[in-house]
Design an enzyme around this catalytic site. Structure first.
Site, PDB file in Angstrom:
ATOM      1  N   MET A 140      52.553 -10.524  -9.460  1.00  0.00           N
ATOM      2  CA  MET A 140      52.694 -11.958  -9.205  1.00  0.00           C
ATOM      3  C   MET A 140      54.137 -12.214  -8.784  1.00  0.00           C
ATOM      4  O   MET A 140      55.040 -12.289  -9.615  1.00  0.00           O
ATOM      5  CB  MET A 140      52.327 -12.764 -10.455  1.00  0.00           C
ATOM      6  CG  MET A 140      50.874 -12.599 -10.854  1.00  0.00           C
ATOM      7  SD  MET A 140      50.459 -13.576 -12.312  1.00  0.00           S
ATOM      8  CE  MET A 140      48.730 -13.126 -12.492  1.00  0.00           C
ATOM      9  N   HIS A 173      36.415  -8.179  -3.016  1.00  0.00           N
ATOM     10  CA  HIS A 173      37.040  -8.624  -1.767  1.00  0.00           C
ATOM     11  C   HIS A 173      36.150  -8.317  -0.564  1.00  0.00           C
ATOM     12  O   HIS A 173      36.548  -8.571   0.579  1.00  0.00           O
ATOM     13  CB  HIS A 173      38.383  -7.921  -1.567  1.00  0.00           C
ATOM     14  CG  HIS A 173      39.425  -8.265  -2.578  1.00  0.00           C
ATOM     15  ND1 HIS A 173      39.726  -9.566  -2.915  1.00  0.00           N
ATOM     16  CD2 HIS A 173      40.246  -7.472  -3.324  1.00  0.00           C
ATOM     17  CE1 HIS A 173      40.702  -9.568  -3.830  1.00  0.00           C
ATOM     18  NE2 HIS A 173      41.013  -8.319  -4.099  1.00  0.00           N
ATOM     19  N   GLY A 216      53.916 -16.922  -5.789  1.00  0.00           N
ATOM     20  CA  GLY A 216      52.843 -17.892  -5.965  1.00  0.00           C
ATOM     21  C   GLY A 216      53.134 -19.220  -5.288  1.00  0.00           C
ATOM     22  O   GLY A 216      52.837 -20.280  -5.840  1.00  0.00           O
ATOM     23  N   GLY A 233      44.786 -15.542  -4.485  1.00  0.00           N
ATOM     24  CA  GLY A 233      44.733 -16.130  -5.822  1.00  0.00           C
ATOM     25  C   GLY A 233      43.581 -15.609  -6.649  1.00  0.00           C
ATOM     26  O   GLY A 233      43.086 -16.312  -7.533  1.00  0.00           O
TER      27      GLY A 233
END
Length: 328
Positions: free
Chosen positions: A291, A140, A294, A79
């Protein structure tokens, strides 16, 4: 400061892709500047990264940090984009005009992308360094590889975790389309379960930040919390940034951050980034949306019962000795 080990096993070779043809394990050797003040020992595990990163490890570690920085840190597919947009808007007084006009990747820069993407000749460290302050920076990288000044300057840091089984499904699609991976699903999942995929080890990534979750400058969130009750999460985020908004303003923000709205917003849906990456990595013309769904629990539709059981055992083993538990 670091040691580097080439990964040349059959599994590592099977995970090669145009976006990352070869891999290394990066181990922090200098533990004199620990982020922890609880007195407990810190023995960070080596992190798997594309071999290109060896040229940049020290530059990232020595990256200059400012007190008014905002850092969004996650393991991939937790996310991150959603969190970036949420945090940027909360911190910038709900400036929807700029948020819709300026791409999120320019407002909240991906620190190390130019240091890992094989075919991307971008100086992302300079891009992050030159952002107008207060800078919003995403990464990350695991705690051990992040700039050491984070632990002395103490800017705001938002971390988001996600259940590793859902991460596995989302990360596989990302690896295939964004990085051009054409190997088997089975090898990729084995790579996750043996911590040989880029940015692994996955569990300790979250555990290191969980150890910091009581620090005043750290906000620890979960993807599942955001999906189930974004309104409550927004109140926490606003409190973290010292912001106050009306109920109507928060309701509007919830709507702006909904999956459907994010997915069709050109400033957040990464359509251009996806097209460029797929062009560079041999997937041009194929259909893929950054996306996708989700959802919570999507792994149940894409992973076998045996694989799910293997992940459950893996997670249980890696969490031994910690009070942290992934949301379901």
């Amino acid at each position: 400061m670091f040691s580097f080990k080439s990964l040349d096993s059959d599994l590592a070779k099977s995970l090669s892709c145009p976006g990352a043809p070869t891999f290394i394990e990066v181990q922090l050797e200098d533990l004199t500047e620990s982020p922890f003040t609880d007195g407990e020992s810190w023995n960070p595990t080596a992190c798997v990264l594309p071999a290109k990163y060896q040229q940049f490890a020290d530059k990232v570690r020595n990256f200059e940090v400012y007190e008014d920085d905002v850092w969004i840190i996650t393991f991939p597919k937790c996310g991150t984009t959603w969190t970036q947009e949420m945090v940027w808007l909360v911190d910038h007084d709900l400036d929807y005009s700029t948020a819709k006009r300026v791409n999120l990747n320019r407002r909240s820069v991906y620190l190390e992308i130019g240091c890992i993407a094989h075919n991307l000749p971008v100086d992302s460290l300079a891009n992050a360094a030159n952002l107008p302050r207060p800078r919003h920076i995403k990464s990350h990288l695991p705690l051990a590889l992040l700039p050491k000044q984070l632990w002395t300057v103490k800017p705001k840091l938002v971390y988001v975790s996600r259940n590793p089984k859902d991460v596995a499904v989302s990360y596989l699609h990302h690896y295939q389309m964004i990085m051009g991976y054409r190997g088997s699903k089975e090898n990729f999942l084995e790579g996750l379960l043996t911590d040989k995929i880029v940015y692994c080890p996955q569990i300790s990534h979250a555990l290191d930040f969980w150890r910091l979750h009581n620090e005043q400058n750290v906000l620890f969130l979960t993807y599942e919390q955001m999906k189930r009750d974004l309104r409550t999460v927004l109140e926490r985020v606003c409190g973290f940034f010292g912001k106050q908004y009306t109920n109507e303003q928060l309701d509007e923000l919830v709507y702006h951050l909904s999956f459907d709205q994010m997915k069709k917003n050109p400033a957040t849906n990464n359509v251009d980034m996806v097209a460029g990456a797929m062009q560079m990595n041999g997937r041009a013309g194929e259909k893929f949306k950054f996306m996708r769904k989700g959802e919570i629990g999507d792994h149940k539709t894409e992973l076998s019962a045996e694989t799910i059981a293997n992940f459950d055992k893996f997670i249980e083993r890696e969490l031994i000795g910690s009070d942290f538990r992934f949301d379901q």
